[in-house]
Design a protein around this motif. Sequence first.
Motif, PDB file in Angstrom:
ATOM      1  N   VAL A   1      41.690  22.945  40.132  1.00 55.79           N
ATOM      2  CA  VAL A   1      41.099  22.839  40.274  1.00 55.79           C
ATOM      3  C   VAL A   1      40.008  22.550  39.025  1.00 55.79           C
ATOM      4  CG1 VAL A   1      39.286  24.285  42.954  1.00 55.79           C
ATOM      5  CG2 VAL A   1      41.717  24.318  42.648  1.00 55.79           C
ATOM      6  N   VAL A   2      39.005  21.737  39.924  1.00 54.84           N
ATOM      7  CA  VAL A   2      37.695  21.631  38.750  1.00 54.84           C
ATOM      8  C   VAL A   2      36.661  22.063  39.730  1.00 54.84           C
ATOM      9  CG1 VAL A   2      36.039  19.534  38.346  1.00 54.84           C
ATOM     10  CG2 VAL A   2      37.884  19.052  38.289  1.00 54.84           C
ATOM     11  N   PRO A   3      35.627  23.939  38.863  1.00 52.47           N
ATOM     12  CA  PRO A   3      35.158  24.427  39.171  1.00 52.47           C
ATOM     13  C   PRO A   3      33.547  23.490  38.979  1.00 52.47           C
ATOM     14  CG  PRO A   3      35.412  24.757  37.069  1.00 52.47           C
ATOM     15  CD  PRO A   3      36.249  23.892  37.581  1.00 52.47           C
ATOM     16  N   SER A   4      33.334  22.896  40.725  1.00 53.86           N
ATOM     17  CA  SER A   4      32.080  22.458  40.828  1.00 53.86           C
ATOM     18  C   SER A   4      30.775  23.083  40.624  1.00 53.86           C
ATOM     19  CB  SER A   4      32.166  21.598  42.569  1.00 53.86           C
ATOM     20  OG  SER A   4      31.958  22.982  43.268  1.00 53.86           O
ATOM     21  N   ASP A   5      30.933  24.337  41.146  1.00 51.31           N
ATOM     22  CA  ASP A   5      29.480  24.644  40.562  1.00 51.31           C
ATOM     23  C   ASP A   5      29.750  25.536  39.136  1.00 51.31           C
ATOM     24  OD1 ASP A   5      31.235  26.755  41.118  1.00 51.31           O
ATOM     25  OD2 ASP A   5      29.762  28.008  42.660  1.00 51.31           O
ATOM     26  N   GLY A   6      30.704  25.533  38.090  1.00 50.19           N
ATOM     27  CA  GLY A   6      31.040  26.099  37.151  1.00 50.19           C
ATOM     28  C   GLY A   6      31.249  27.049  37.335  1.00 50.19           C
ATOM     29  N   THR A   7      31.140  27.491  38.004  1.00 47.69           N
ATOM     30  CA  THR A   7      31.822  29.428  38.232  1.00 47.69           C
ATOM     31  C   THR A   7      32.861  29.694  38.357  1.00 47.69           C
ATOM     32  OG1 THR A   7      30.795  30.076  40.401  1.00 47.69           O
ATOM     33  CG2 THR A   7      29.176  29.746  38.301  1.00 47.69           C
ATOM     34  N   MET A   8      33.473  30.660  38.240  1.00 48.65           N
ATOM     35  CA  MET A   8      35.008  31.506  38.607  1.00 48.65           C
ATOM     36  C   MET A   8      34.471  32.376  38.974  1.00 48.65           C
ATOM     37  SD  MET A   8      38.581  30.602  37.487  1.00 48.65           S
ATOM     38  CE  MET A   8      38.560  31.342  36.267  1.00 48.65           C
ATOM     39  N   THR A   9      34.731  33.562  39.607  1.00 50.37           N
ATOM     40  CA  THR A   9      35.054  34.682  40.150  1.00 50.37           C
ATOM     41  C   THR A   9      35.930  35.368  40.726  1.00 50.37           C
ATOM     42  OG1 THR A   9      32.646  34.527  40.949  1.00 50.37           O
ATOM     43  CG2 THR A   9      33.559  36.747  41.776  1.00 50.37           C
ATOM     44  N   TRP A  10      36.268  37.116  40.125  1.00 49.50           N
ATOM     45  CA  TRP A  10      37.853  37.903  40.470  1.00 49.50           C
ATOM     46  C   TRP A  10      37.336  38.602  40.715  1.00 49.50           C
ATOM     47  CZ3 TRP A  10      41.983  38.786  40.550  1.00 49.50           C
ATOM     48  CH2 TRP A  10      42.396  39.618  39.795  1.00 49.50           C
ATOM     49  N   VAL A  11      37.541  39.175  41.505  1.00 51.58           N
ATOM     50  CA  VAL A  11      37.252  40.788  42.724  1.00 51.58           C
ATOM     51  C   VAL A  11      38.538  41.390  42.701  1.00 51.58           C
ATOM     52  CG1 VAL A  11      36.834  41.641  45.154  1.00 51.58           C
ATOM     53  CG2 VAL A  11      35.504  39.834  43.959  1.00 51.58           C
ATOM     54  N   SER A  12      38.459  42.525  42.836  1.00 50.19           N
ATOM     55  CA  SER A  12      39.937  43.721  42.411  1.00 50.19           C
ATOM     56  C   SER A  12      39.631  45.036  43.506  1.00 50.19           C
ATOM     57  CB  SER A  12      40.680  43.490  41.326  1.00 50.19           C
ATOM     58  OG  SER A  12      39.467  44.404  40.315  1.00 50.19           O
ATOM     59  N   ASP A  13      40.770  44.853  44.645  1.00 49.49           N
ATOM     60  CA  ASP A  13      40.296  46.213  45.090  1.00 49.49           C
ATOM     61  C   ASP A  13      40.854  47.714  44.339  1.00 49.49           C
ATOM     62  OD1 ASP A  13      43.105  45.749  45.682  1.00 49.49           O
ATOM     63  OD2 ASP A  13      42.711  45.692  47.599  1.00 49.49           O
ATOM     64  N   GLY A  14      41.100  48.532  45.591  1.00 48.50           N
ATOM     65  CA  GLY A  14      41.056  50.428  44.601  1.00 48.50           C
ATOM     66  C   GLY A  14      42.587  50.637  44.713  1.00 48.50           C
ATOM     67  N   SER A  15      43.440  49.302  44.927  1.00 47.79           N
ATOM     68  CA  SER A  15      45.333  50.394  44.752  1.00 47.79           C
ATOM     69  C   SER A  15      45.696  48.926  44.581  1.00 47.79           C
ATOM     70  CB  SER A  15      45.178  50.457  46.242  1.00 47.79           C
ATOM     71  OG  SER A  15      45.517  49.487  46.943  1.00 47.79           O
TER      72      SER A  15
ATOM     73  N   TYR B   1      45.796  44.333  36.017  1.00 48.36           N
ATOM     74  CA  TYR B   1      44.284  44.390  35.559  1.00 48.36           C
ATOM     75  C   TYR B   1      43.719  46.160  36.061  1.00 48.36           C
ATOM     76  CZ  TYR B   1      45.526  42.492  40.374  1.00 48.36           C
ATOM     77  OH  TYR B   1      46.440  42.044  41.045  1.00 48.36           O
ATOM     78  N   PRO B   2      42.700  46.877  36.429  1.00 46.91           N
ATOM     79  CA  PRO B   2      42.409  47.573  37.139  1.00 46.91           C
ATOM     80  C   PRO B   2      41.962  47.377  37.801  1.00 46.91           C
ATOM     81  CG  PRO B   2      40.929  46.609  35.518  1.00 46.91           C
ATOM     82  CD  PRO B   2      41.724  45.572  34.589  1.00 46.91           C
ATOM     83  N   ASN B   3      42.184  48.528  38.608  1.00 48.96           N
ATOM     84  CA  ASN B   3      41.196  48.858  40.003  1.00 48.96           C
ATOM     85  C   ASN B   3      39.622  48.304  40.340  1.00 48.96           C
ATOM     86  OD1 ASN B   3      44.225  48.468  41.800  1.00 48.96           O
ATOM     87  ND2 ASN B   3      43.653  51.117  41.300  1.00 48.96           N
ATOM     88  N   LEU B   4      39.463  47.814  41.057  1.00 45.53           N
ATOM     89  CA  LEU B   4      37.797  47.818  41.104  1.00 45.53           C
ATOM     90  C   LEU B   4      36.756  47.312  40.106  1.00 45.53           C
ATOM     91  CD1 LEU B   4      37.515  51.348  43.133  1.00 45.53           C
ATOM     92  CD2 LEU B   4      37.575  49.081  44.293  1.00 45.53           C
ATOM     93  N   GLU B   5      37.468  46.633  39.534  1.00 47.86           N
ATOM     94  CA  GLU B   5      36.432  45.231  38.661  1.00 47.86           C
ATOM     95  C   GLU B   5      36.733  43.912  39.243  1.00 47.86           C
ATOM     96  OE1 GLU B   5      35.395  46.466  35.721  1.00 47.86           O
ATOM     97  OE2 GLU B   5      36.800  47.790  35.137  1.00 47.86           O
ATOM     98  N   GLY B   6      35.360  43.982  38.825  1.00 45.43           N
ATOM     99  CA  GLY B   6      34.917  42.277  38.927  1.00 45.43           C
ATOM    100  C   GLY B   6      34.283  41.921  37.780  1.00 45.43           C
ATOM    101  N   CYS B   7      34.478  39.938  38.033  1.00 44.91           N
ATOM    102  CA  CYS B   7      33.588  39.587  36.649  1.00 44.91           C
ATOM    103  C   CYS B   7      33.461  38.165  37.957  1.00 44.91           C
ATOM    104  CB  CYS B   7      34.340  39.223  35.686  1.00 44.91           C
ATOM    105  SG  CYS B   7      35.596  38.050  36.055  1.00 44.91           S
ATOM    106  N   THR B   8      32.063  37.741  37.190  1.00 46.09           N
ATOM    107  CA  THR B   8      31.572  36.276  37.562  1.00 46.09           C
ATOM    108  C   THR B   8      32.171  34.844  35.978  1.00 46.09           C
ATOM    109  OG1 THR B   8      30.784  36.754  39.613  1.00 46.09           O
ATOM    110  CG2 THR B   8      30.600  34.278  38.583  1.00 46.09           C
TER     111      THR B   8
END
Length: 193
Positions: free
Chosen positions: A85-99, A35-42
Amino acid sequence: SPSPPCSRGDVCTTGPCLITDGGSCATSPDFPNDYPNLEGCTLYGMPPVGLDVIAFDVEEHSNCIWDYLTVNGVKYCGTSGPAGVVPSDGTMTWVSDGSVTESGWKVCWVAQPPSSPSPPIAPSAPPIEFQVTVGGGGWEGEVSWTLTCSGALIGSGGAPYSGTLSAPPGECTLDMYDSYGDGWNGDQWEGAG
């Protein structure tokens, strides 16, 4: 940017994460490549079902402060994803840092169809009741027996014995014992039903 429109029943994502397998899985950007650095999504609109982690390889940290996938407020990194795990609020978030990047993750959910009434469970055959009488001979104190039907112990006793037992239809086994070893000395086990 605002969340793109998401039709009801679909799982959608902000950012570069990918929805795959006809809308039943998601992956980190560029999976299975790093995966690339400094990318995120929900991801949002996820059904309330346990997640199936197909692959998970994310930069390791004891508190998951660098790269992490968050479900229900819990961060996951290293090689332990949010399996089951059951995502109780229906969301899942991804975060990556700079290295440091790894191959990332693929997580699936099996969207359950709307719950329809489950078919009634076919009633099992009613148990059969029958009268049991044991005795009629000598040395009744030496006699004992057990009756097992379809793997379940239905009754046991000695002599004299009289009672009503209830057993499911099926195969029954009667084991007869004599503590002295010389047989039942004329005692009889009778079951009617």
